[in-house]
Design an enzyme around this catalytic site. Structure first.
Site, PDB file in Angstrom:
ATOM      1  N   THR A   1      39.709  14.662  29.828  1.00 45.67           N
ATOM      2  CA  THR A   1      40.632  15.796  29.726  1.00 45.67           C
ATOM      3  C   THR A   1      39.957  17.148  29.967  1.00 45.67           C
ATOM      4  O   THR A   1      40.634  18.118  30.308  1.00 45.67           O
ATOM      5  CB  THR A   1      41.301  15.826  28.337  1.00 45.67           C
ATOM      6  OG1 THR A   1      40.277  15.865  27.343  1.00 45.67           O
ATOM      7  CG2 THR A   1      42.194  14.612  28.144  1.00 45.67           C
ATOM      8  N   ASP A   2      38.637  17.209  29.791  1.00 50.30           N
ATOM      9  CA  ASP A   2      37.978  18.529  29.818  1.00 50.30           C
ATOM     10  C   ASP A   2      38.145  19.258  31.147  1.00 50.30           C
ATOM     11  O   ASP A   2      38.359  20.465  31.183  1.00 50.30           O
ATOM     12  CB  ASP A   2      36.481  18.385  29.495  1.00 50.30           C
ATOM     13  CG  ASP A   2      36.255  17.945  28.066  1.00 50.30           C
ATOM     14  OD1 ASP A   2      37.229  17.914  27.286  1.00 50.30           O
ATOM     15  OD2 ASP A   2      35.108  17.617  27.720  1.00 50.30           O
TER      16      ASP A   2
ATOM     17  N   THR B   1      37.791  10.050  27.862  1.00 54.02           N
ATOM     18  CA  THR B   1      38.017   9.552  26.511  1.00 54.02           C
ATOM     19  C   THR B   1      38.940   8.339  26.483  1.00 54.02           C
ATOM     20  O   THR B   1      38.804   7.464  25.629  1.00 54.02           O
ATOM     21  CB  THR B   1      38.585  10.694  25.634  1.00 54.02           C
ATOM     22  OG1 THR B   1      37.622  11.745  25.600  1.00 54.02           O
ATOM     23  CG2 THR B   1      38.881  10.246  24.220  1.00 54.02           C
TER      24      THR B   1
HETATM   25  N1  GLU Z   1      36.816  14.773  26.757  1.00 47.36           N
HETATM   26  C1  GLU Z   1      35.685  14.295  27.521  1.00 47.36           C
HETATM   27  C2  GLU Z   1      36.014  14.387  29.016  1.00 47.36           C
HETATM   28  O1  GLU Z   1      36.719  15.247  29.435  1.00 47.36           O
HETATM   29  C3  GLU Z   1      35.435  12.943  27.098  1.00 47.36           C
HETATM   30  C4  GLU Z   1      34.223  12.358  27.584  1.00 47.36           C
HETATM   31  C5  GLU Z   1      34.171  10.858  27.379  1.00 47.36           C
HETATM   32  O2  GLU Z   1      34.235  10.438  26.260  1.00 47.36           O
HETATM   33  O3  GLU Z   1      34.126  10.163  28.361  1.00 47.36           O
HETATM   34  O4  GLU Z   1      35.589  13.634  29.817  1.00 47.36           O
END
Ligand code: GLU
Length: 358
Positions: free
Chosen positions: A115-116, A43
């Site tokens: 972050t995931d 993100t």
């Molecule tokens: N929160 C998502 C991640 O962990 C965001 C994905 C993105 O927008 O690249 O990658």
């Protein structure tokens, strides 16, 4: 001896790891410390419909950053963190180990990341990098083109942390929302808020306040070698997580073993329990040589010895083993088990490794 010190000593002994510390920080501090940013996506780089920001653009977008440190950057990938693979993490760890061995190594390395799955990457790097230079994982909860985007502040604070002598020897850390967490302890515990990360058993290890960076505990006296020698890791065996819940049956466990799983982590109920049917399937898996590590789905607390009678009975007789995950959550326990199997450790050594981290 603290448990992590004991664990590192154990692994250094069985894996013959050596870890020469890089040039002393005092030497580097006579000039502006260098901090290296490795951008992987997430993100923090997400611009909605526009092309993703690169690591160089993220760095360039923060005024005054060059007064904190000399910041270099490289683009490793530019993906959402769900697309990160263990093979990528192996390459990332190898890259950071290579940076440590340079004639003029960076004072610290920052990995920008979605972050995931950030906690999994943080733990992987904590297990495989070692040494004095800290590795800081950071990212953002709000996209780069949203009002109140948190990425720039998180990156600026990460540069302050990576350049700080007080960060040295603490391994991999995760910095978000002005809070610093140790990789081993942190988990993502909220889907959307800025304070999305927590360490259920320990709390934050430190904070990045405007007037300085403050840790709860002093840094270790010596910089530890990595628990796992990444050079021994070639390919990753199949290791899956099985969730337990009312009426969970044997179908998933049996199917995963048939699909070639060499390790299974149970997200058990309470102190690592399962349904009787699922427990019997896990016992069959152990008898077929699968290593079963029992964690829990509560989000806190420990699993010392698995409590499920079907799994515990007559243990362990075959090549398999059943091991309590301690306070490692299922995804952390899976990462450790996966690295242990990929390093070619025998079940008894895997059990010792996993319990030594607890
Ligand atoms: N929160 C998502 C991640 O962990 C965001 C994905 C993105 O927008 O690249 O990658």
């Amino acid at each position: 001896m603290r448990p992590t010190t004991r664990a590192r000593a154990f692994v250094a002994a069985i894996l013959s790891v050596s870890c020469a510390p890089p040039a002393s920080f005092a030497q580097q501090a006579s000039v502006r410390p260098r901090v290296h940013v490795i951008a992987t996506g997430g993100t923090i780089s997400n611009m909605g419909n526009d092309p993703r920001r690169t690591g160089a653009e993220l760095v360039a977008g923060i005024p005054g950053l060059d007064q904190v440190a000399e910041v270099t950057s490289e683009q490793f990938s530019n993906v959402a963190s769900g697309a990160v693979t263990q093979e990528m993490l192996r390459d990332l760890a190898t890259k950071i180990r290579g940076l440590q061995k340079e004639a003029n190594p960076p004072a610290g390395v920052i990995v920008t990341h979605g972050t995931d799955t950030m906690e999994e990457t943080a733990f992987f790097l904590d297990l495989t990098v070692g040494g004095c230079a800290p590795v800081i994982l950071t990212g953002a909860m709000r996209q780069a083109n949203w009002a109140g985007a948190d990425g720039p502040a998180n990156l600026l604070n990460s540069v302050r942390l990576a350049a700080s002598p007080d960060a040295r020897g603490r391994g991999a850390m995760l910095l978000m929302n002005d809070e610093v967490f140790l990789a081993r302890e942190v988990t993502k515990s909220n889907t959307t808020r800025l304070n999305a990360f927590s360490a259920p058993e320990a709390g934050p290890a430190g904070v990045t306040d405007p007037d300085g960076i403050f840790f709860r505990a002093p840094p270790p006296a010596t910089c530890a070698p990595p628990l796992v020698d990444i050079d021994r890791v070639e390919s990753f065996a199949r290791v899956d997580i099985v969730y337990s819940y009312i009426s969970a049956d044997s179908a998933l466990v049996d199917a995963l073993v048939d699909a070639g799983a060499r390790g299974l982590v149970v997200a058990g109920v309470g102190r690592g329990g399962t349904t009787p049917s699922q427990g019997r399937a896990l016992r069959r898996a152990v008898d077929r040589g699968v290593i079963v590590v029992v964690s829990n789905r509560t989000g806190g607390g420990r699993v010392g010895r698995p409590t499920n009678p079907e799994i515990l009975r007559d243990l362990p007789v075959g090549a398999g083993a059943t091991i309590g995950a301690g306070d490692l959550n299922p995804q952390k326990a899976r990462m450790l088990l996966s690295l242990a199997l990929a390093s070619g450790l025998k079940p008894a050594d895997i059990a010792t490794l996993i319990t030594s981290v607890q």
